[in-house]
Design a protein around this motif. Structure first.
Motif, PDB file in Angstrom:
ATOM      1  N   UNK A  60       3.754  65.019 146.865  1.00 40.98           N
ATOM      2  CA  UNK A  60       3.417  66.103 146.765  1.00 40.98           C
ATOM      3  C   UNK A  60       1.774  66.184 146.465  1.00 40.98           C
ATOM      4  N   UNK A  61       1.539  65.440 145.306  1.00 42.74           N
ATOM      5  CA  UNK A  61       0.172  65.228 144.861  1.00 42.74           C
ATOM      6  C   UNK A  61      -0.607  64.558 145.777  1.00 42.74           C
ATOM      7  N   UNK A  62      -0.133  63.389 146.486  1.00 39.99           N
ATOM      8  CA  UNK A  62      -0.857  62.745 147.570  1.00 39.99           C
ATOM      9  C   UNK A  62      -1.231  63.531 148.686  1.00 39.99           C
ATOM     10  N   UNK A  63      -0.366  64.408 149.250  1.00 36.68           N
ATOM     11  CA  UNK A  63      -0.546  65.304 150.225  1.00 36.68           C
ATOM     12  C   UNK A  63      -1.564  66.262 149.910  1.00 36.68           C
ATOM     13  N   UNK A  64      -1.453  66.955 148.747  1.00 39.41           N
ATOM     14  CA  UNK A  64      -2.414  67.750 148.287  1.00 39.41           C
ATOM     15  C   UNK A  64      -3.964  67.305 148.304  1.00 39.41           C
ATOM     16  N   UNK A  65      -4.104  66.091 147.660  1.00 38.16           N
ATOM     17  CA  UNK A  65      -5.102  65.560 147.392  1.00 38.16           C
ATOM     18  C   UNK A  65      -5.864  65.118 149.166  1.00 38.16           C
ATOM     19  N   UNK A  66      -5.177  64.617 149.787  1.00 36.90           N
ATOM     20  CA  UNK A  66      -5.493  64.316 151.227  1.00 36.90           C
ATOM     21  C   UNK A  66      -6.028  65.550 152.095  1.00 36.90           C
ATOM     22  N   UNK A  67      -5.182  66.571 151.793  1.00 38.39           N
ATOM     23  CA  UNK A  67      -5.756  67.988 152.372  1.00 38.39           C
ATOM     24  C   UNK A  67      -6.989  68.471 152.111  1.00 38.39           C
ATOM     25  N   UNK A  68      -7.102  68.319 150.396  1.00 35.58           N
ATOM     26  CA  UNK A  68      -8.295  68.900 149.948  1.00 35.58           C
ATOM     27  C   UNK A  68      -9.518  67.944 150.344  1.00 35.58           C
ATOM     28  N   UNK A  69      -9.314  66.652 150.646  1.00 37.14           N
ATOM     29  CA  UNK A  69     -10.447  66.336 150.694  1.00 37.14           C
ATOM     30  C   UNK A  69     -10.610  65.817 152.141  1.00 37.14           C
ATOM     31  N   UNK A  70      -9.925  66.651 153.189  1.00 36.12           N
ATOM     32  CA  UNK A  70      -9.923  66.088 154.543  1.00 36.12           C
ATOM     33  C   UNK A  70     -11.434  65.855 155.143  1.00 36.12           C
ATOM     34  N   UNK A  71     -12.277  66.651 154.958  1.00 33.57           N
ATOM     35  CA  UNK A  71     -13.733  66.597 155.497  1.00 33.57           C
ATOM     36  C   UNK A  71     -14.240  65.518 155.214  1.00 33.57           C
ATOM     37  N   UNK A  72     -13.886  64.726 153.976  1.00 28.18           N
ATOM     38  CA  UNK A  72     -14.637  63.778 153.553  1.00 28.18           C
ATOM     39  C   UNK A  72     -13.998  62.386 154.386  1.00 28.18           C
ATOM     40  N   UNK A  73     -12.606  62.467 154.255  1.00 30.81           N
ATOM     41  CA  UNK A  73     -11.906  61.227 154.901  1.00 30.81           C
ATOM     42  C   UNK A  73     -11.937  61.315 156.317  1.00 30.81           C
ATOM     43  N   UNK A  74     -12.160  62.360 157.048  1.00 32.16           N
ATOM     44  CA  UNK A  74     -12.248  62.386 158.635  1.00 32.16           C
ATOM     45  C   UNK A  74     -13.682  61.899 158.616  1.00 32.16           C
ATOM     46  N   UNK A  75     -14.709  62.133 157.784  1.00 33.92           N
ATOM     47  CA  UNK A  75     -16.076  61.385 158.019  1.00 33.92           C
ATOM     48  C   UNK A  75     -16.295  59.914 157.682  1.00 33.92           C
ATOM     49  N   UNK A  76     -15.400  59.634 156.805  1.00 32.33           N
ATOM     50  CA  UNK A  76     -15.328  58.261 156.490  1.00 32.33           C
ATOM     51  C   UNK A  76     -14.609  57.357 157.754  1.00 32.33           C
ATOM     52  N   UNK A  77     -13.687  57.872 158.270  1.00 31.20           N
ATOM     53  CA  UNK A  77     -12.849  57.233 159.324  1.00 31.20           C
ATOM     54  C   UNK A  77     -13.585  57.273 160.667  1.00 31.20           C
ATOM     55  N   UNK A  78     -14.599  58.166 160.724  1.00 30.46           N
ATOM     56  CA  UNK A  78     -15.315  58.386 162.022  1.00 30.46           C
ATOM     57  C   UNK A  78     -16.720  57.438 161.684  1.00 30.46           C
ATOM     58  N   UNK A  79     -16.927  56.928 160.653  1.00 29.75           N
ATOM     59  CA  UNK A  79     -17.967  56.032 160.229  1.00 29.75           C
ATOM     60  C   UNK A  79     -19.285  57.199 160.353  1.00 29.75           C
ATOM     61  N   UNK A  80     -19.239  58.460 159.888  1.00 31.98           N
ATOM     62  CA  UNK A  80     -20.201  59.118 159.986  1.00 31.98           C
ATOM     63  C   UNK A  80     -21.141  58.802 158.532  1.00 31.98           C
ATOM     64  N   UNK A  81     -20.477  58.450 157.643  1.00 39.98           N
ATOM     65  CA  UNK A  81     -21.169  58.051 156.261  1.00 39.98           C
ATOM     66  C   UNK A  81     -20.897  56.487 155.989  1.00 39.98           C
ATOM     67  N   UNK A  82     -21.692  56.017 155.305  1.00 37.76           N
ATOM     68  CA  UNK A  82     -21.510  54.518 154.806  1.00 37.76           C
ATOM     69  C   UNK A  82     -20.449  54.521 153.574  1.00 37.76           C
ATOM     70  N   UNK A  83     -19.505  53.643 153.659  1.00 36.72           N
ATOM     71  CA  UNK A  83     -18.386  53.662 152.633  1.00 36.72           C
ATOM     72  C   UNK A  83     -17.858  51.935 152.722  1.00 36.72           C
ATOM     73  N   UNK A  84     -17.522  51.753 151.294  1.00 38.60           N
ATOM     74  CA  UNK A  84     -17.137  50.414 150.986  1.00 38.60           C
ATOM     75  C   UNK A  84     -16.029  50.431 149.854  1.00 38.60           C
ATOM     76  N   UNK A  85     -15.022  49.621 150.069  1.00 42.37           N
ATOM     77  CA  UNK A  85     -13.808  49.492 149.155  1.00 42.37           C
ATOM     78  C   UNK A  85     -14.093  47.877 148.524  1.00 42.37           C
ATOM     79  N   UNK A  86     -13.898  47.896 147.188  1.00 41.01           N
ATOM     80  CA  UNK A  86     -14.100  46.505 146.417  1.00 41.01           C
ATOM     81  C   UNK A  86     -13.075  46.556 145.318  1.00 41.01           C
TER      82      UNK A  86
END
Length: 405
Positions: A116-142
Motif C-alpha cells: 500500500x505504501x509503495x502504491x501510494x508513493x508511486x501515485x503521488x510522484x507520478x509526474x516525476x517518475x513519468x518524466x524520468x522514464x521519458x528522459x525529460x530530465x537527467x537522472x542517475x542511480x548510484x
C-alpha cells in the motif's frame, strides 16, 4: 584526487551531465548522507543553481507499517506532489543513491502494508517518475560503499575500504581519466544497440538447458538503448553507473514460456530468492520462490502491468561486475552482471514516437504501463539468446552468456 571526489565528479559529469545553473535533487539514506553532501558541494563547484537532499528512511517506513492501518497508509503529502511537479517544470537533475545500508530493514514488515505504501508513493510522484522514464530530465542511480553493504558482499569482517577495492574497476575509477573511460564504454554499448536495431528483430528466445524457455515479442521498429540516453536538448546522460546493458521494451502481450530467476533481489524492500515465472499471452499466470514468495505475490497484485514485461536487457558475461563473481545485493550492480527482464512499466523511448504517446497509446503500441518496475536477473553462464526476424530467420545473439554478434 580523493576517490570520493572522483566518484562524485563521474556521477555529475558522466551521470546527470549537470549544466551550469541547473538545480539538483539527491535522494539518499541516512547512512549515505555524507556522500550526498559531497555530491552537492561538488555540484555547487560546477555551477549548480540549487541542491536539495532528500532522505529516505526504511526505519521510519518500518515504524509506520507497524503502527498505521488502512487509509493512514494511503496518505501522501501535498508538498511532496508539488516538489515533484516543480522538479519537472524546472528540469531539475535527479540523483538517487541506492539504499544498500538499509536493505534488510523491511524484511519482516507487513507485506500488505508495504504494498500500500509503495502504491501510494508511486501515485503521488507520478509526474516525476513519468518524466524520468521519458528522459525529460537527467537522472542517475548510484551506490555508495558502506560497512553494512561490505559485510553483506564480502563477509562479516569486511570493511567499506575493502569493498571500494572491488568496486574501483567496476566504476572505472582505476582509469587515468574515468570520465573518458565511461565515454568510451558508452560508445561500445551504443554500437551494440545499432547492430541489434539493424537486425529488425521480431522476437527473442531465451534458453539455458535448465528449465528456462522464454519467448518475447519485440514491437516493430523498437529502439535498443544502452550507454546512456539523450535529453530533449540533445545532451547525453547516463541513468545508471555502473551500466553494462543494452535493452528494449518487449511487446507486453507476446511473452510466452517459463523462466528461472538466477540471482536474489529485493522486491518491495524484501529479499526474494529462487523465483520463477510462467507466462501466457504476456501475463504471469504462475510464479513461485524459495524465499519471499508472499511479497512477490504482493508485487504482482499492485496493478495489471506488474504481471507483464516492460524491459528485456542483454548483458555480456565478460563485464567487470560479472568477472568479480560477487553478489552485491543491489539491483544496480547485480542487473549489470546478468541479462535480465523487468516486470512493470516499459520505456516509452524504446517505442517509435513513444515519448509523445498517452498511456493508452503506449499500451496499443505494445509498451507496458504500470506504477512499478523491478528487474529480475535471468541470465547466467549457460544462457543462449536467439533472435528471429519477421521471415523466421534465426540469428544467435548470445551463447553461454556471451555476445557472439
Amino acid at each position: 584526487m580523493d576517490k570520493l571526489q572522483e566518484y562524485a565528479d563521474v556521477i555529475l559529469t558522466s551521470g546527470v551531465n549537470l549544466k551550469k545553473g541547473q538545480k539538483l535533487n539527491i535522494a539518499c539514506s541516512y547512512g549515505s548522507y555524507g556522500f550526498a553532501r559531497l555530491l552537492g558541494e561538488r555540484a555547487y563547484d560546477q555551477g549548480a543553481g540549487f541542491v536539495n537532499i532528500e532522505i529516505r528512511d526504511n526505519y521510519l517506513a518500518r515504524a509506520r507499517a507497524a503502527n498505521q492501518e488502512g487509509a493512514q497508509l494511503e496518505y501522501f503529502p501535498l508538498f511532496s506532489q508539488v516538489q515533484s511537479a516543480q522538479c519537472v517544470s524546472e528540469e531539475w537533475a535527479y540523483i538517487s543513491i541506492d539504499n544498500t545500508d538499509e536493505s534488510h530493514v523491511l524484511k519482516d514488515a507487513d507485506a500488505d502494508k508495504i504494498q500500500t505504501m509503495t502504491k501510494t508513493s508511486r501515485k503521488g510522484r507520478d509526474i516525476l517518475l513519468t518524466s524520468l522514464m521519458k528522459d525529460k530530465i537527467p537522472w542517475n542511480i548510484v551506490a555508495f560503499p558502506n560497512e553494512t553493504w561490505a559485510k553483506e558482499v564480502l563477509g562479516d569482517d569486511a570493511t567499506a575500504e575493502e569493498l571500494w577495492k572491488v568496486l574501483k574497476p567496476i566504476l572505472r575509477l582505476d582509469q587515468n581519466d574515468p570520465v573518458a573511460a565511461w565515454r568510451e564504454h558508452s560508445e561500445t554499448l551504443r554500437r551494440r544497440c545499432r547492430k541489434l536495431e539493424e537486425m529488425k528483430i521480431d522476437s527473442l528466445r531465451f534458453t539455458d538447458g535448465d528449465g528456462t524457455d522464454l519467448y518475447l515479442g519485440i514491437p516493430k521498429g523498437s529502439k535498443w538503448e544502452g550507454g546512456g540516453a539523450l535529453l530533449p536538448d540533445g545532451r547525453a546522460f547516463m541513468p545508471n553507473i555502473p551500466t553494462e546493458e543494452v535493452f528494449t521494451t518487449p511487446d507486453r502481450l507476446r511473452t510466452e514460456g517459463f523462466v528461472k530467476v538466477r540471482k536474489p533481489l529485493q522486491v518491495l524492500e524484501t529479499r526474494v530468492e529462487g523465483a520463477w515465472f510462467r507466462f501466457k499471452a504476456g501475463k504471469v499466470v504462475e510464479f513461485g520462490a524459495e524465499v519471499g514468495e508472499e511479497i512477490l505475490g504482493k508485487f504482482l497484485a499492485i496493478d495489471e502491468g506488474a504481471t507483464m514485461l516492460g524491459e528485456i536487457a542483454l548483458v555480456d558475461g565478460s563485464s567487470k561486475i560479472a568477472e568479480s563473481g560477487k553478489l552485491f545485493g543491489s539491483i544496480l550492480f547485480d542487473e549489470n552482471a546478468s541479462s535480465h527482464m523487468a516486470l512493470g512499466f516499459g520505456f516509452p523511448g524504446s517505442v517509435p514516437g513513444g515519448d509523445a504517446m498517452t498511456e493508452d497509446e503506449l499500451r496499443d503500441a505494445g509498451c507496458n504501463t504500470s506504477m512499478v518496475h523491478i528487474d529480475f536477473m535471468i541470465g547466467w553462464e549457460k544462457t543462449n539468446v536467439t533472435a528471429m526476424d519477421k521471415s523466421g530467420k534465426e540469428i544467435t545473439i548470445m551463447k553461454d552468456g556471451t555476445f557472439v554478434i
